[in-house]
Design a protein around this motif. Structure first.
Motif, PDB file in Angstrom:
ATOM      1  N   ALA A  90       0.833  -1.208   0.000  1.00  0.00           N
ATOM      2  CA  ALA A  90       0.000   0.000   0.000  1.00  0.00           C
ATOM      3  C   ALA A  90       0.867   1.258   0.000  1.00  0.00           C
ATOM      4  O   ALA A  90       0.599   2.221  -0.739  1.00  0.00           O
ATOM      5  CB  ALA A  90      -0.930  -0.009   1.211  1.00  0.00           C
ATOM      6  N   GLU A  91       1.921   1.235   0.805  1.00  0.00           N
ATOM      7  CA  GLU A  91       2.825   2.395   0.855  1.00  0.00           C
ATOM      8  C   GLU A  91       3.499   2.619  -0.502  1.00  0.00           C
ATOM      9  O   GLU A  91       3.697   3.756  -0.933  1.00  0.00           O
ATOM     10  CB  GLU A  91       3.900   2.178   1.930  1.00  0.00           C
ATOM     11  N   ILE A  92       3.836   1.521  -1.147  1.00  0.00           N
ATOM     12  CA  ILE A  92       4.528   1.631  -2.434  1.00  0.00           C
ATOM     13  C   ILE A  92       3.585   2.201  -3.508  1.00  0.00           C
ATOM     14  O   ILE A  92       3.963   3.074  -4.283  1.00  0.00           O
ATOM     15  CB  ILE A  92       5.095   0.253  -2.866  1.00  0.00           C
ATOM     16  N   GLU A  93       2.344   1.721  -3.494  1.00  0.00           N
ATOM     17  CA  GLU A  93       1.371   2.248  -4.471  1.00  0.00           C
ATOM     18  C   GLU A  93       1.206   3.757  -4.291  1.00  0.00           C
ATOM     19  O   GLU A  93       1.155   4.508  -5.262  1.00  0.00           O
ATOM     20  CB  GLU A  93       0.015   1.528  -4.323  1.00  0.00           C
ATOM     21  N   LYS A  94       1.186   4.177  -3.024  1.00  0.00           N
ATOM     22  CA  LYS A  94       1.028   5.595  -2.728  1.00  0.00           C
ATOM     23  C   LYS A  94       2.268   6.381  -3.175  1.00  0.00           C
ATOM     24  O   LYS A  94       2.155   7.406  -3.840  1.00  0.00           O
ATOM     25  CB  LYS A  94       0.835   5.757  -1.211  1.00  0.00           C
ATOM     26  N   GLU A  95       3.425   5.859  -2.833  1.00  0.00           N
ATOM     27  CA  GLU A  95       4.682   6.534  -3.152  1.00  0.00           C
ATOM     28  C   GLU A  95       4.817   6.787  -4.661  1.00  0.00           C
ATOM     29  O   GLU A  95       5.335   7.817  -5.079  1.00  0.00           O
ATOM     30  CB  GLU A  95       5.856   5.677  -2.644  1.00  0.00           C
ATOM     31  N   PHE A  96       4.351   5.814  -5.464  1.00  0.00           N
ATOM     32  CA  PHE A  96       4.552   5.936  -6.914  1.00  0.00           C
ATOM     33  C   PHE A  96       3.257   6.219  -7.678  1.00  0.00           C
ATOM     34  O   PHE A  96       3.182   5.976  -8.872  1.00  0.00           O
ATOM     35  CB  PHE A  96       5.240   4.666  -7.452  1.00  0.00           C
TER      36      PHE A  96
END
Ligand code: TRP
Length: 334
Positions: free
Chosen positions: A258-264
């Motif tokens: 989830a954090e990665i989807e948000k970051e990118f």
């Protein structure tokens, strides 16, 4: 069980070079097992000669593999990292177990079928009885658990069958090993074919990140990684390439999906691939530095090799003596 602790055994071939998949999927997690288990990590050089090897190359690779395990964080005092050829019990128990294994069972082994079609000029008896030697490896240390990939499941099954057969004749001699099911690491896929596992024997070097790849190579390989054309960093089964890169980034950074989807959310594949490459390069950097230092310290590595061969031999001999007695060999006069 060994000395009140559960025991764990794993063997690895010194052919090919370890990949990021081996590290994130296995090695990295093994570091956490040393308190709970008596761990044995064996460089299985007896198995390696079932296919032709260049002697100097085999010796070099075996040492590099052993060194790399230590560089990757396995404490060589707490974990017994050693060469199979230094402990004669492997071959001796292997012979005995050959006499408790049916040709019908070996005929069903899919790896034998694969390997004999690949090496049709050298279908030797060792290749055929490979699973029996592997059973000996495992049973010699009364192993409770064996971390194995899906390709080795059938071999672990036959090891269990052999152990049960032996025990049913002679009583409780061997611990029946189970596959290790614990915190499993990330399942890393090929960068060129994300439906396939990343493998050290892949012929395409762009499909795998090797633990010794330098940062430029790593970033170049990630840039070339096969993805899709929708240009969204989203974790979905229909996007296996991106999914794999997200798994790698997550394992390398500790960030959640989830954090990665948000970051990118507002980035394209180019930026994302670069970030993945950089994160992997920084995970591998300290391992590479440590590997270089250790490789230069010949006396230290030699001392580890010696001490661990002695330790493995101690446990192996215990099991072997018991087995020899059970099958009716006369006691050795000492
Ligand atoms: N056959 C295993 C492989 O190729 C290596 C191996 C040999 C092994 N002996 C073992 C693995 C015992 C686990 C336990 O990967």
């Amino acid at each position: 069980m060994l000395d009140g602790k559960k025991s764990l055994f794993s063997g690895m071939q010194a052919t090919g070079t370890l990949t990021l998949g081996n590290y994130l999927g296995a090695l990295k997690n093994w570091v956490t097992l040393e308190e709970e288990y008596q761990c044995f990590y064996c460089v299985v050089d007896l198995h390696s000669i079932t296919v032709r090897q260049d002697p100097a190359e085999l010796r070099k690779r075996a040492r590099a593999l052993l060194t790399l395990y230590i560089a990757a964080g396995l404490d060589p005092v707490k974990n017994c990292i050693y060469y199979q050829s230094h402990v004669s019990g492997h071959a001796e128990l292997g012979w005995i177990l050959n006499c408790f294994t049916y040709m019908g069972e070996l005929n069903r082994m899919t790896q034998f079928k694969d390997k004999s079609s690949k090496h049709s000029d050298n279908i030797n008896a060792g290749l055929y009885t490979y699973p029996v030697l592997m059973a000996a490896d495992i049973l010699l240390f009364q192993s409770d658990v064996v971390p194995v990939g899906s390709d080795q499941k059938q071999h672990l099954e036959i090891a269990r069958d052999i152990a049960e057969r032996f025990n049913s004749v002679y009583g409780d001699v061997f611990t029946i090993p189970e596959p290790y099911i614990g915190k499993v690491g990330a399942r890393i896929m090929s960068l060129q074919d994300p439906e396939k596992k990343m493998s050290k024997s892949d012929e395409n070097p762009n499909a795998s990140i090797y633990l010794m790849d330098d940062p430029d190579t790593i970033i170049r390989k990630f840039k070339r990684a096969v993805t899709d054309s929708d240009n969204q960093i989203r974790y979905a089964d229909e996007k296996p390439g991106i999914k794999n890169l997200m798994d790698i980034y997550s394992a390398a950074t500790g960030k959640t999906i989830a954090e990665i989807e948000k970051e990118f959310a507002s980035s394209g594949y180019g930026d994302f691939k670069l970030a993945v490459g950089e994160s992997v390069a920084s995970v591998l950097k300290p391992i590479q530095t440590r590997f270089d230092e250790l490789s230069k310290d010949k006396a230290y590595i030699d001392s580890i090799i010696k001490a661990n061969a002695e330790k493995a031999d101690y446990y192996a001999t215990k099991t072997l003596r018991k087995v020899q007695k059970k099958v009716g060999f006369p006691e050795k006069i000492r």
